[in-house]
Design a protein around this motif. Structure first.
Motif, PDB file in Angstrom:
ATOM      1  N   GLU A  16       0.859  -1.189   0.000  1.00  0.00           N
ATOM      2  CA  GLU A  16       0.000   0.000   0.000  1.00  0.00           C
ATOM      3  C   GLU A  16       0.893   1.236   0.000  1.00  0.00           C
ATOM      4  O   GLU A  16       2.001   1.214   0.525  1.00  0.00           O
ATOM      5  N   LYS A  22      -0.065  -3.923   6.153  1.00  0.00           N
ATOM      6  CA  LYS A  22      -0.577  -3.256   4.962  1.00  0.00           C
ATOM      7  C   LYS A  22      -0.050  -3.910   3.690  1.00  0.00           C
ATOM      8  O   LYS A  22       1.058  -4.431   3.675  1.00  0.00           O
ATOM      9  N   CYS A  59     -12.110   0.043   1.638  1.00  0.00           N
ATOM     10  CA  CYS A  59     -10.771   0.518   1.262  1.00  0.00           C
ATOM     11  C   CYS A  59     -10.655   2.032   1.442  1.00  0.00           C
ATOM     12  O   CYS A  59      -9.703   2.530   2.055  1.00  0.00           O
ATOM     13  N   ILE A  85      -7.299   3.959   1.220  1.00  0.00           N
ATOM     14  CA  ILE A  85      -6.763   3.238   0.062  1.00  0.00           C
ATOM     15  C   ILE A  85      -7.655   3.516  -1.143  1.00  0.00           C
ATOM     16  O   ILE A  85      -8.858   3.263  -1.083  1.00  0.00           O
ATOM     17  N   LEU A 124      -2.497  -0.006  -5.611  1.00  0.00           N
ATOM     18  CA  LEU A 124      -1.371  -0.378  -4.753  1.00  0.00           C
ATOM     19  C   LEU A 124      -0.078   0.070  -5.423  1.00  0.00           C
ATOM     20  O   LEU A 124      -0.088   0.589  -6.550  1.00  0.00           O
TER      21      LEU A 124
END
Lengths: 267, 267, 267, 267
Positions: D91, D129, D180, D185, D211
């Motif tokens: 991440e 992560k 997310c 994210i 990512l």
């Protein structure tokens, strides 16, 4: 003998004239006998007690004038009766429910059971009906929802608890109630005094389900033994059973609703 | 003399065994006397009547087996008393409210008054308190909300009515109740028989507000004269006063809850 | 000549490392020319500017380390063009809308137009279509909703504004957008610099509607003249046009987004 | 070689003049090459294609006049590239995200991530992560939510899916996206053609997470292999990627969006 001593202290700062309602006294109930009780207010107030028609909850009511510290002190000794083992209790067809439990099938302010019908049906419909199914609901909530102080507020509904997957005791109880009602099973809220290890003293809320044999208590938080709870009030949901309701301007300074298992006297 | 004749016919198709509850009978109430009444079911059923502890509403309950047409026929003659002129009634401080009206201050399933505090305060706070302020609330709802059949359903809250700005009688009543409670004024729902010009016969829902002088009826739809309504049931909101509640599978075929002003007998 | 001077100061306390985004610069737009602009950060930061594909909004982005006072100072001189008189603009059938305006018909995070279809249709359907109808919507919102600082927050939807009947400029704009979309009219949000008498300097949000003739600005708060607004950003709703977005821990200390009508030079 | 053949038939009854938008064509995308495609309308229509600035999705648009059967037939042969193994992808800190992925951090109409911050944090914060954490989210949704046709509708939000604990593919994707984003994210929706055993042919929706290594597809329904999905459209949520959007009055008669793995030619 199951003897419990309650020692409840509440302290408030009163900022402006306030009309105050408390539900903090042990309830009249077949499973508990109040051997003695005592109520003190400092400064003293002219209070009266009344009970509501549906649940016979005991309400204290009085007016308060501004002061730095207003203190309520309630003590009582309460004996619990052994309750019947509910493990073989069946669920009742709605047609066989007593008239007076029908209101506990309906959605209410905090228990928005109408939103949970799909979820409850999918998750619990195929299980054999009866006490074991309610235990499975209790267990499911315990596994799904995290107990977390401050994760909810006084507007949190049962459906919100499913979103945030966290709550405090009243939220666990609301969710249990809402799932039961969504399945056509009467359910309601009970609050009382319960000793919980490692927690600061607080009022506890659990839920009660009507089965063929009577009302049975369940605690989806698994924090307390329902048989050791001294009942204060019973209600459709938290709307009916707030320990304090006020119209005015006050601040809670201290809340110590303690309960002890009394020493058994040698005989 | 204000004599009214009620002639209420309800017909259902019963698709599966159903436990049925009706609230269709005239209520016991100081402002109305039931001179006679008659209840018929076809096919016949074994029914019983019970009343709830809080509102003394009359509930009929029975089981139904599948049939093509199940018919209920209720007739009654009811005399209305003249009610006191409420136009000088004041609002009461909460501290001066009787114990038994306090529950009508709380938010409830359909009356989410906690969401309306800001709006109600901004809109009505500066008006002189008393009967005239409630009349202003009634008038405001009448001006803001459009009466429209089918614009709401059984999950519509008072706040939803403000979004969609349309509703039927129960929605107007819920909004009136929620605004009053948001202002600290006890309010509740009343349903009954009312003759409304140009409308198909239907049960009517209005709201009732507690003032210094007692409960006073208001109708924000302005469709009916509250003084000519024969009360069936009183409740926190629509949850308590559904004319029919059923657990099973049925279809409404006909609903004719008629009311007539009776001819005055020459004396 | 319509010349405006912008003098915008923002100050923050930075508690922890923060990734920061600003939309505070005058937008490239046919109706305004940026004659000059200047941007200062203290302490200095390494920033870059990028624009998004859909709206060409100008985004500043940089990292901040903890400090007691971080100051942004943006100045610009912008010339506004006279805009075409929209008063005869018609509404377009959806089939005749350009491809690129179709997204502005859809419900979005803050503009829950799907909930407002009934209300919008009932209230505005019978009016002649065109600029005058949008003016009527603007006027209706102005009459219905009270401008009140602090009455809403960053999660307030258009439908919430109808419940609380109060809001700030972005809420007025969201409601205008949602009503238009509910009626099948493309609408979006515009934020910019506007001088508003008797208000502390703040960014202003209004709404823009697509008619046969192009996008036309409306301000349901009636606080500012849309023709005197210097556009910063355009978006589906407030999601796209926040003046500051940050990921970290900061506190706003001062916000002074000032705009002045420039002195006209004698010629 | 991974060759896929798409054979998509849609049939509608057109009741009134309708402006129609389709997103059914394979997308231009680095991981797939369109070797050939063919589009047929019966009766024939004058259509055009346009793409949006943000996602370059391909939109077909045209007008329809009333007819009993309007048929769309789209065929294509598409070659998928092998995608990089994402299992070691990390991440990214928000400060290190590219500018263009920042919008995928924000709450959107269907992905009300602001409501899920508490739940997401409690449940996933302590996990290492990276790719494995997103896989854990995908798995958690798979375990918690039941796939059930008809359990949701076009207004179902991610938070509703947590209440009803059931949904269809778009609901699973919305929940994945919302969780997310609640964790900081970037995530978005992807729809496409996917072969799913034992299901009637249908468009499939999954989610895509950014990512360190690029966008990676996840399917919380576990119904399809993301690497075998032919992408049609990418979006913030379902708002952007509906296969059909219409303004008028139509009924869907048949939907057959089929996809086949093409026979590999012997070489």
């Amino acid at each position: 003998m199951n003897l419990y001593t309650i020692d409840c202290v509440l302290q408030y700062k009163i900022n402006a004239s306030t009309n105050m309602l408390f539900q903090i006294q042990a309830a009249p109930h077949p499973e508990q006998s109040i051997l003695n009780e005592h109520l003190e207010f400092h400064p003293s107030v002219t209070w009266h007690e009344f009970s509501d028609a549906t649940h016979q909850n005991r309400h204290l009511r009085f007016n308060l004038e501004p002061c730095d510290v207003f203190k309520v002190h309630y003590t009582a000794t309460v004996q619990k009766q052994a309750c019947i083992d509910p493990s073989q209790f069946k669920e009742l067809e709605i047609a066989n429910l007593p008239d007076e439990v029908l209101p506990y099938l309906l959605a209410s302010r905090y228990c928005d059971s109408e939103k949970l019908v799909g979820m409850a049906t999918r998750t619990f419909e195929d299980m054999p009906k009866g006490y074991a199914r309610i235990k499975a609901i209790e267990q499911w909530i315990y596994m799904q929802i995290q107990y977390e102080s401050g994760s909810s507020d006084e507007n949190t509904l049962a459906s919100d608890v499913l979103i945030q997957r966290a709550g405090v005791c009243r939220d666990f109880a609301h969710l249990g109630i809402a799932i039961c009602r969504a399945l056509g099973i009467p359910a309601r809220m009970v609050v009382g005094y319960a000793h919980i290890e490692n927690f600061a003293p607080d009022f506890h809320a659990i839920f009660e389900v009507y089965l063929d044999g009577g009302w049975v208590l369940f605690d989806a938080t698994r924090l307390a033994n329902p048989n050791a709870l001294i009942r204060i009030a019973t209600g459709i949901d938290a709307s009916d059973v707030a320990f304090a309701t006020y119209y005015g301007d006050i601040e809670l300074i201290e809340m110590q609703p303690k309960i002890f298992k009394a020493e058994q006297s040698a005989a």
